[in-house]
Scaffold this motif. Structure first.
Motif, PDB file in Angstrom:
ATOM      1  N   THR A   1      21.300 -51.381   6.879  1.00 24.52           N
ATOM      2  CA  THR A   1      20.415 -51.412   8.044  1.00 24.52           C
ATOM      3  C   THR A   1      20.423 -52.801   8.676  1.00 24.52           C
ATOM      4  O   THR A   1      20.503 -52.942   9.903  1.00 24.52           O
ATOM      5  CB  THR A   1      18.975 -51.035   7.649  1.00 24.52           C
ATOM      6  N   ALA A   2      20.350 -53.829   7.852  1.00 23.42           N
ATOM      7  CA  ALA A   2      20.372 -55.204   8.361  1.00 23.42           C
ATOM      8  C   ALA A   2      21.681 -55.492   9.096  1.00 23.42           C
ATOM      9  O   ALA A   2      21.681 -56.164  10.135  1.00 23.42           O
ATOM     10  CB  ALA A   2      20.181 -56.184   7.207  1.00 23.42           C
ATOM     11  N   THR A   3      22.771 -54.971   8.569  1.00 21.68           N
ATOM     12  CA  THR A   3      24.076 -55.187   9.212  1.00 21.68           C
ATOM     13  C   THR A   3      24.122 -54.537  10.580  1.00 21.68           C
ATOM     14  O   THR A   3      24.578 -55.140  11.560  1.00 21.68           O
ATOM     15  CB  THR A   3      25.204 -54.623   8.325  1.00 21.68           C
ATOM     16  N   TYR A   4      23.663 -53.294  10.670  1.00 21.38           N
ATOM     17  CA  TYR A   4      23.658 -52.600  11.965  1.00 21.38           C
ATOM     18  C   TYR A   4      22.743 -53.291  12.975  1.00 21.38           C
ATOM     19  O   TYR A   4      23.080 -53.397  14.168  1.00 21.38           O
ATOM     20  CB  TYR A   4      23.231 -51.142  11.784  1.00 21.38           C
ATOM     21  N   LEU A   5      21.599 -53.789  12.519  1.00 25.23           N
ATOM     22  CA  LEU A   5      20.703 -54.495  13.432  1.00 25.23           C
ATOM     23  C   LEU A   5      21.396 -55.720  14.025  1.00 25.23           C
ATOM     24  O   LEU A   5      21.245 -56.027  15.215  1.00 25.23           O
ATOM     25  CB  LEU A   5      19.422 -54.916  12.709  1.00 25.23           C
ATOM     26  N   LYS A   6      22.153 -56.410  13.207  1.00 25.40           N
ATOM     27  CA  LYS A   6      22.882 -57.589  13.685  1.00 25.40           C
ATOM     28  C   LYS A   6      23.949 -57.195  14.695  1.00 25.40           C
ATOM     29  O   LYS A   6      24.114 -57.852  15.736  1.00 25.40           O
ATOM     30  CB  LYS A   6      23.517 -58.313  12.500  1.00 25.40           C
ATOM     31  N   VAL A   7      24.651 -56.096  14.420  1.00 27.42           N
ATOM     32  CA  VAL A   7      25.697 -55.622  15.326  1.00 27.42           C
ATOM     33  C   VAL A   7      25.114 -55.289  16.702  1.00 27.42           C
ATOM     34  O   VAL A   7      25.654 -55.695  17.743  1.00 27.42           O
ATOM     35  CB  VAL A   7      26.407 -54.381  14.733  1.00 27.42           C
ATOM     36  N   TYR A   8      23.989 -54.578  16.706  1.00 25.22           N
ATOM     37  CA  TYR A   8      23.411 -54.158  17.988  1.00 25.22           C
ATOM     38  C   TYR A   8      22.761 -55.324  18.725  1.00 25.22           C
ATOM     39  O   TYR A   8      22.744 -55.349  19.964  1.00 25.22           O
ATOM     40  CB  TYR A   8      22.425 -53.012  17.761  1.00 25.22           C
ATOM     41  N   THR A   9      22.266 -56.291  17.984  1.00 27.84           N
ATOM     42  CA  THR A   9      21.747 -57.494  18.632  1.00 27.84           C
ATOM     43  C   THR A   9      22.870 -58.221  19.360  1.00 27.84           C
ATOM     44  O   THR A   9      22.698 -58.702  20.495  1.00 27.84           O
ATOM     45  CB  THR A   9      21.100 -58.434  17.592  1.00 27.84           C
ATOM     46  N   GLU A  10      24.034 -58.287  18.734  1.00 28.58           N
ATOM     47  CA  GLU A  10      25.178 -58.945  19.359  1.00 28.58           C
ATOM     48  C   GLU A  10      25.626 -58.214  20.619  1.00 28.58           C
ATOM     49  O   GLU A  10      26.024 -58.836  21.612  1.00 28.58           O
ATOM     50  CB  GLU A  10      26.334 -59.044  18.360  1.00 28.58           C
ATOM     51  N   LEU A  11      25.534 -56.881  20.611  1.00 30.16           N
ATOM     52  CA  LEU A  11      25.902 -56.116  21.807  1.00 30.16           C
ATOM     53  C   LEU A  11      24.947 -56.413  22.959  1.00 30.16           C
ATOM     54  O   LEU A  11      25.371 -56.519  24.119  1.00 30.16           O
ATOM     55  CB  LEU A  11      25.888 -54.617  21.493  1.00 30.16           C
ATOM     56  N   VAL A  12      23.669 -56.547  22.656  1.00 31.61           N
ATOM     57  CA  VAL A  12      22.700 -56.889  23.703  1.00 31.61           C
ATOM     58  C   VAL A  12      22.966 -58.296  24.222  1.00 31.61           C
ATOM     59  O   VAL A  12      22.903 -58.549  25.433  1.00 31.61           O
ATOM     60  CB  VAL A  12      21.252 -56.779  23.169  1.00 31.61           C
TER      61      VAL A  12
END
Length: 252
Positions: free
Chosen positions: A13-24
């Motif tokens: 979950t933490a990894t996905y949150l980081k990925v989507y933050t980078e997309l934003v």
């Protein structure tokens, strides 16, 4: 509201949150709000992050998955402490997520996020970062809140802590139940029924509106405690009992 400890997320979950933050972050500043909103509602994205967030927030929440704001209703929503419409870069930030009931999230708070006119700091209380007891005082036994700081005043207004009759009535009931709990603990302990005493503590903290119990212990050593507990001298004595405080506050 009661003080809460921020837990650690599952690694995926933490990894996905980081990925989507980078997309934003990669979106243009003008598009970040829309990008964040679209990602948050995307089916695949929600499937990847929602379960991990909800399980962890539920474990952190007071009682049985209670709202971190009102402490009464079941927490059903992942609330963005700083609304994603105002801070799209924090949409997928773990430290910006709290568990809220639908009423606090959609009817009361919505996109409200008052800030201090003096320095721009947030006026709402994040119970994972601040102790609400430093900003809010429960007026016993009427069970309404008095703001001790601008942050306390803002929380009372935004979440309707005093204007929602169901909350005030619920706190009055919780006050009566909390008094019974400390009395029953004393009786069970005096009889050597330590397992029963431990169960009394567990049940007391798992009930809705645990902020009432927390407020009672906090106010027992207030300089005006004699006035705050006028007519409740027996209860005040119990709340000041060293062994009782140790038993209850170790679970807070």
């Amino acid at each position: 509201m009661i003080r809460l400890e921020r837990a650690q997320l599952p690694s995926d979950t933490a990894t996905y949150l980081k990925v989507y933050t980078e997309l934003v972050e990669q979106a243009s500043e003008a598009d970040r709000k829309e990008t964040a909103a679209d990602l948050w509602t995307h089916t695949t994205v929600r499937r990847r992050v929602r379960d991990g967030l909800m399980v962890t927030l539920a474990d952190m929440a007071p009682g049985h998955q209670r709202c971190m704001y009102c402490g009464d209703s079941q927490g059903t929503d992942i609330d963005h402490f700083e609304p994603k419409s105002l801070a799209p870069l924090r949409t997928f930030e773990w430290l910006n997520h709290l568990l809220a009931c639908a009423y606090c999230n959609s009817n009361q708070k919505r996109n409200s996020f008052p800030r201090s006119e003096a320095d721009g700091s947030p006026l709402l209380i994040d119970p994972t970062l601040q102790d609400p007891l430093e900003h809010l005082r429960l007026v016993l036994p009427v069970c309404t809140y008095k703001g001790l700081t601008p942050q306390g005043d803002a929380c009372i207004a935004v979440f309707g802590l005093n204007s929602r009759g169901v909350l005030v009535d619920g706190r009055r009931t919780a006050y009566g139940t909390a008094k019974q709990s400390v009395e029953l603990w004393r009786i069970a302990t005096d009889r050597g029924q330590h397992d029963k005493a431990a169960e009394i503590v567990r049940l007391a903290w798992n009930r809705p509106l645990a902020d009432v119990l927390a407020g009672m212990f906090h106010q027992a050593y207030h300089h005006a405690a004699a006035l705050l507990f006028v007519g409740e001298e027996e209860t005040l004595g119990l709340l000041r009992d060293r062994d009782l405080r140790a038993a209850f506050l170790s679970r807070a």
